[in-house]
Design a protein around this motif. Structure first.
Motif, PDB file in Angstrom:
ATOM      1  N   ARG A   1      62.203  67.777  27.597  1.00 36.12           N
ATOM      2  CA  ARG A   1      60.950  67.632  28.356  1.00 36.12           C
ATOM      3  C   ARG A   1      59.951  68.723  27.955  1.00 36.12           C
ATOM      4  O   ARG A   1      58.740  68.474  27.887  1.00 36.12           O
ATOM      5  N   GLU A   2      60.466  69.921  27.709  1.00 32.61           N
ATOM      6  CA  GLU A   2      59.582  71.004  27.263  1.00 32.61           C
ATOM      7  C   GLU A   2      58.993  70.669  25.894  1.00 32.61           C
ATOM      8  O   GLU A   2      57.804  70.886  25.648  1.00 32.61           O
ATOM      9  N   TYR A   3      59.817  70.147  25.015  1.00 34.90           N
ATOM     10  CA  TYR A   3      59.334  69.722  23.698  1.00 34.90           C
ATOM     11  C   TYR A   3      58.329  68.580  23.833  1.00 34.90           C
ATOM     12  O   TYR A   3      57.283  68.567  23.168  1.00 34.90           O
ATOM     13  N   GLU A   4      58.646  67.635  24.696  1.00 37.08           N
ATOM     14  CA  GLU A   4      57.773  66.472  24.882  1.00 37.08           C
ATOM     15  C   GLU A   4      56.405  66.881  25.426  1.00 37.08           C
ATOM     16  O   GLU A   4      55.375  66.291  25.068  1.00 37.08           O
ATOM     17  N   ALA A   5      56.375  67.899  26.283  1.00 35.06           N
ATOM     18  CA  ALA A   5      55.103  68.389  26.818  1.00 35.06           C
ATOM     19  C   ALA A   5      54.204  68.931  25.704  1.00 35.06           C
ATOM     20  O   ALA A   5      52.973  68.861  25.794  1.00 35.06           O
ATOM     21  N   ASP A   6      54.811  69.444  24.646  1.00 31.56           N
ATOM     22  CA  ASP A   6      54.041  69.989  23.528  1.00 31.56           C
ATOM     23  C   ASP A   6      53.591  68.910  22.549  1.00 31.56           C
ATOM     24  O   ASP A   6      52.500  68.990  21.994  1.00 31.56           O
ATOM     25  N   TYR A   7      54.423  67.882  22.334  1.00 31.75           N
ATOM     26  CA  TYR A   7      54.147  66.944  21.239  1.00 31.75           C
ATOM     27  C   TYR A   7      53.865  65.513  21.691  1.00 31.75           C
ATOM     28  O   TYR A   7      53.410  64.704  20.881  1.00 31.75           O
ATOM     29  N   GLU A   8      54.177  65.163  22.929  1.00 33.48           N
ATOM     30  CA  GLU A   8      53.849  63.838  23.471  1.00 33.48           C
ATOM     31  C   GLU A   8      54.297  62.710  22.534  1.00 33.48           C
ATOM     32  O   GLU A   8      53.511  61.873  22.097  1.00 33.48           O
ATOM     33  N   THR A   9      55.591  62.687  22.235  1.00 30.89           N
ATOM     34  CA  THR A   9      56.128  61.657  21.335  1.00 30.89           C
ATOM     35  C   THR A   9      56.318  60.318  22.034  1.00 30.89           C
ATOM     36  O   THR A   9      56.476  59.289  21.370  1.00 30.89           O
ATOM     37  N   GLY A  10      56.373  60.350  23.360  1.00 31.01           N
ATOM     38  CA  GLY A  10      56.645  59.134  24.105  1.00 31.01           C
ATOM     39  C   GLY A  10      58.125  58.819  24.228  1.00 31.01           C
ATOM     40  O   GLY A  10      58.511  57.732  24.666  1.00 31.01           O
ATOM     41  N   MET A  11      58.980  59.755  23.849  1.00 28.80           N
ATOM     42  CA  MET A  11      60.421  59.505  23.924  1.00 28.80           C
ATOM     43  C   MET A  11      60.887  59.377  25.368  1.00 28.80           C
ATOM     44  O   MET A  11      60.282  59.929  26.296  1.00 28.80           O
ATOM     45  N   ASP A  12      61.973  58.649  25.569  1.00 30.73           N
ATOM     46  CA  ASP A  12      62.675  58.598  26.849  1.00 30.73           C
ATOM     47  C   ASP A  12      63.638  59.784  26.852  1.00 30.73           C
ATOM     48  O   ASP A  12      64.727  59.717  26.277  1.00 30.73           O
ATOM     49  N   THR A  13      63.236  60.894  27.464  1.00 32.22           N
ATOM     50  CA  THR A  13      64.006  62.134  27.340  1.00 32.22           C
ATOM     51  C   THR A  13      65.429  61.992  27.875  1.00 32.22           C
ATOM     52  O   THR A  13      66.377  62.525  27.278  1.00 32.22           O
ATOM     53  N   GLU A  14      65.604  61.268  28.981  1.00 33.75           N
ATOM     54  CA  GLU A  14      66.958  61.107  29.530  1.00 33.75           C
ATOM     55  C   GLU A  14      67.847  60.289  28.598  1.00 33.75           C
ATOM     56  O   GLU A  14      69.010  60.636  28.362  1.00 33.75           O
ATOM     57  N   ALA A  15      67.304  59.216  28.043  1.00 29.68           N
ATOM     58  CA  ALA A  15      68.094  58.361  27.157  1.00 29.68           C
ATOM     59  C   ALA A  15      68.439  59.085  25.852  1.00 29.68           C
ATOM     60  O   ALA A  15      69.580  59.011  25.363  1.00 29.68           O
ATOM     61  N   ILE A  16      67.478  59.787  25.279  1.00 27.05           N
ATOM     62  CA  ILE A  16      67.728  60.526  24.034  1.00 27.05           C
ATOM     63  C   ILE A  16      68.717  61.661  24.294  1.00 27.05           C
ATOM     64  O   ILE A  16      69.630  61.908  23.481  1.00 27.05           O
ATOM     65  N   ALA A  17      68.569  62.339  25.424  1.00 27.03           N
ATOM     66  CA  ALA A  17      69.515  63.411  25.773  1.00 27.03           C
ATOM     67  C   ALA A  17      70.929  62.867  25.901  1.00 27.03           C
ATOM     68  O   ALA A  17      71.894  63.497  25.441  1.00 27.03           O
ATOM     69  N   LYS A  18      71.068  61.686  26.517  1.00 21.96           N
ATOM     70  CA  LYS A  18      72.396  61.081  26.673  1.00 21.96           C
ATOM     71  C   LYS A  18      72.995  60.729  25.311  1.00 21.96           C
ATOM     72  O   LYS A  18      74.195  60.935  25.076  1.00 21.96           O
ATOM     73  N   MET A  19      72.182  60.222  24.398  1.00 22.24           N
ATOM     74  CA  MET A  19      72.675  59.887  23.061  1.00 22.24           C
ATOM     75  C   MET A  19      73.140  61.137  22.313  1.00 22.24           C
ATOM     76  O   MET A  19      74.204  61.157  21.684  1.00 22.24           O
ATOM     77  N   ILE A  20      72.337  62.195  22.386  1.00 27.33           N
ATOM     78  CA  ILE A  20      72.710  63.446  21.725  1.00 27.33           C
ATOM     79  C   ILE A  20      74.003  63.985  22.321  1.00 27.33           C
ATOM     80  O   ILE A  20      74.892  64.451  21.605  1.00 27.33           O
ATOM     81  N   TYR A  21      74.123  63.882  23.640  1.00 25.74           N
ATOM     82  CA  TYR A  21      75.352  64.335  24.298  1.00 25.74           C
ATOM     83  C   TYR A  21      76.555  63.491  23.854  1.00 25.74           C
ATOM     84  O   TYR A  21      77.648  64.028  23.631  1.00 25.74           O
ATOM     85  N   ASP A  22      76.366  62.194  23.716  1.00 28.85           N
ATOM     86  CA  ASP A  22      77.470  61.324  23.312  1.00 28.85           C
ATOM     87  C   ASP A  22      78.028  61.722  21.941  1.00 28.85           C
ATOM     88  O   ASP A  22      79.222  61.599  21.691  1.00 28.85           O
ATOM     89  N   TYR A  23      77.161  62.170  21.064  1.00 30.97           N
ATOM     90  CA  TYR A  23      77.620  62.603  19.740  1.00 30.97           C
ATOM     91  C   TYR A  23      78.220  64.009  19.757  1.00 30.97           C
ATOM     92  O   TYR A  23      79.143  64.299  18.990  1.00 30.97           O
TER      93      TYR A  23
END
Length: 532
Positions: free
Chosen positions: A231-253
């Motif tokens: 979320r901190e990164y997203e506030a800087d770059y506004e990529t439009g990512m789903d932070t919770e979903a991407i975080a879950k994927m990174i955690y799964d790996y």
């Protein structure tokens, strides 16, 4: 200067995107407030140094924090007690000198011991000085030492631990002035060290660090932790990512292994974004981008993988344990006192889940498979050679034809190993499929074993190839009813991965079996089953 994801040395909140450590620091401070002495034992690049650095800041209002790093000390500094006392005093002097409003008397004494002529001062005299220092201090003193592994093989270090232990006991009995808390950080379990160099006829039963409290703070990153950083990164770059979903994927790996989390994020930000397939940050911070980051991470060279592979080659018992666990699909219960499990856990290869051993994360698992499957003796195996020879025919228009792979595997396996006994198939069937599969996907894709389904009769292999996923269930056939249950389980598992097609490879010992590949339709799912 803009922030970035950091994977080297210490992470600093002002410069790096990081997980919020406040909850962990609060829990560690509770241990310090109680006066606990303890060790933070975690694998390499698990955030120990970053945590200690943050803790130093967190404690500074209530304590004087003396933070040392044994990695900067030389071998000669541990030659004997006098050498160690001088070296330790020099480190203490340099640390105290940089503190706000240091006590001049203490600073002068440390300088005299470390740089002067008091070469005959030993550990008992040094600890008498520590007693005076702690008694005169206006705030309790906390001693933190990082990289204690650098000293753990030296007798003088064990003597140092024994002095800390003695002071800790006297504090409880007589109110003796000493450090409020001592925190040692390293990979090896110092709590179990015994005196290694005792005179003949002597018997040492107690560890000099048996007064240490258990350190139970979870230092891995949860999906919530990772989402907060994103979320901190997203506030800087506004990529439009789903932070919770991407975080879950990174955690799964990664299962929250700190270095792997940060490395995947760094790859996404600095290498994948701007590449041909992912021209900008918006396209990179997606499910496809995360899969690409995982694939790149598995096959890259980095200091963590170098360290892990060195441990596998250094400890034969560890290598045999990991190879059997990965290749034979054996479910292993946690067994206290098991040497291989202890070593694997200490170095971060495994974790304990529901009292069962599981590989620490998908990235490690795939890397270990790569290590074992590409070893020179393994690559000489006939199945590997056939897969390597035929690999081009299985990729059509950039897509992997998993059904064709299974058809050819069944034919080759039956020709080469069809007359082998049942025990051979049960123990080695999975290994030969992976040997066949590995050169086909050959770095363009990757695979991992789903730990939730690992057992002697069933293993699910998940293959990622250019954004497409395949679930292949490898199973030992135990009869029609058992097979039907397996089909239903695979269908349920496909729902989890949002897939309509799945694959099953059955090792069947029924003499009347029909070798080959067929399609089974189960509601809205298609199951492609290969029987060998």
């Amino acid at each position: 200067m803009s922030k970035y994801f950091n994977v080297t040395a210490v992470c600093v909140p002002e410069r790096h995107y990081m997980v919020d450590l406040t909850d962990r620091l609060q829990k560690i401070k509770m241990m310090v407030d109680r006066g606990d002495y303890f060790t933070i034992n975690r694998a390499r690049q698990y955030g120990k140094t970053t945590t200690l650095t943050a803790l130093e800041r967190y404690l500074h209002e209530d304590y004087w924090v003396i933070s040392l790093d044994f990695q900067g000390m030389e071998t000669n500094d541990f030659a004997d007690n006098q050498c160690f006392v001088r070296a330790l005093s020099r480190e203490l002097f340099l640390t105290v000198k940089n503190m706000k409003n240091p006590q001049e008397k203490i600073l002068s004494k440390l300088k005299e011991i470390g740089f002067g002529n008091e070469s005959d001062m030993g550990l008992p005299e040094l600890f008498l000085f520590f007693n005076e220092w702690c008694a005169q201090s206006d705030k309790p003193i906390v001693l933190m030492i990082d990289e204690v592994d650098a000293a753990s093989n030296n007798q003088v270090f064990l003597d140092f631990l024994a002095q800390l232990r003695s002071a800790y006991i006297k504090r409880g009995k007589y109110g003796y002035a000493t450090f409020r808390s001592v925190i040692l950080a390293g990979v090896y379990d110092i709590k179990n060290l015994k005196r290694k160099f005792v005179k003949e006829g002597e018997h040492q039963t107690n560890s000099p660090w048996n007064i240490a409290a258990d350190f139970l703070v979870d230092m891995s990153f949860s999906p919530k932790d990772i989402a907060g950083m994103l979320r901190e990164y997203e506030a800087d770059y506004e990529t439009g990512m789903d932070t919770e979903a991407i975080a879950k994927m990174i955690y799964d790996y990664t299962s929250g292994y700190p270095f792997l989390v940060s490395r995947m994020c760094k790859l996404l930000d600095e290498q994948i974004a701007g590449s041909e397939a992912f021209p900008d940050r918006k396209s990179a911070w997606t499910a496809e981008g995360v899969k690409e980051a995982a694939n790149r991470l598995v096959f890259e060279d980095n200091t963590l993988f170098d360290s892990l592979e060195d441990k596998v080659n250094t400890y034969p018992v560890l290598q045999d344990f990991l190879r059997d666990f990965l290749m034979k699909g054996v479910a292993i219960p946690n067994s206290p006192g098991n040497e291989a499990i202890g070593i694997a856990k200490m170095f971060g290869f495994i974790r304990i889940e529901n009292n069962r051993v599981v590989i620490a994360n998908r990235i490690f698992e795939t890397r270990l498979y790569e290590m074992f499957l590409t070893a020179p003796e393994t690559r000489r195996n006939e199945m590997y050679g056939i897969g390597d020879r035929d690999r081009l025919q299985f990729v059509k228009n950039g897509c992997l034809d998993m059904r064709l792979i299974l058809e050819h595997f069944v034919e080759c396996f039956d020709d080469i190993y069809g007359d082998r006994p049942q025990k051979f198939i049960e123990e080695d069937g999975r290994r030969y499929f992976l040997l066949y599969l590995r050169p086909i996907i050959n770095g363009t894709g990757h695979y991992y074993i789903e730990s939730r389904t690992r057992n002697q009769e069933r293993t699910d292999v998940i293959v990622d190839y250019r954004g497409e996923q395949f679930v292949v269930e490898l199973k030992i056939w135990r009869g029609d009813s058992y097979n039907e249950r397996g089909e239903e389980q695979l269908a349920e598992y496909l729902d989890y991965y949002h897939l309509k097609k799945g694959y099953m490879l059955s090792f069947n010992f029924n003499k009347k079996k029909k070798i080959g590949v067929q399609e089974i339709f189960l509601e809205d799912k298609v199951l492609v089953e290969a029987v060998v």
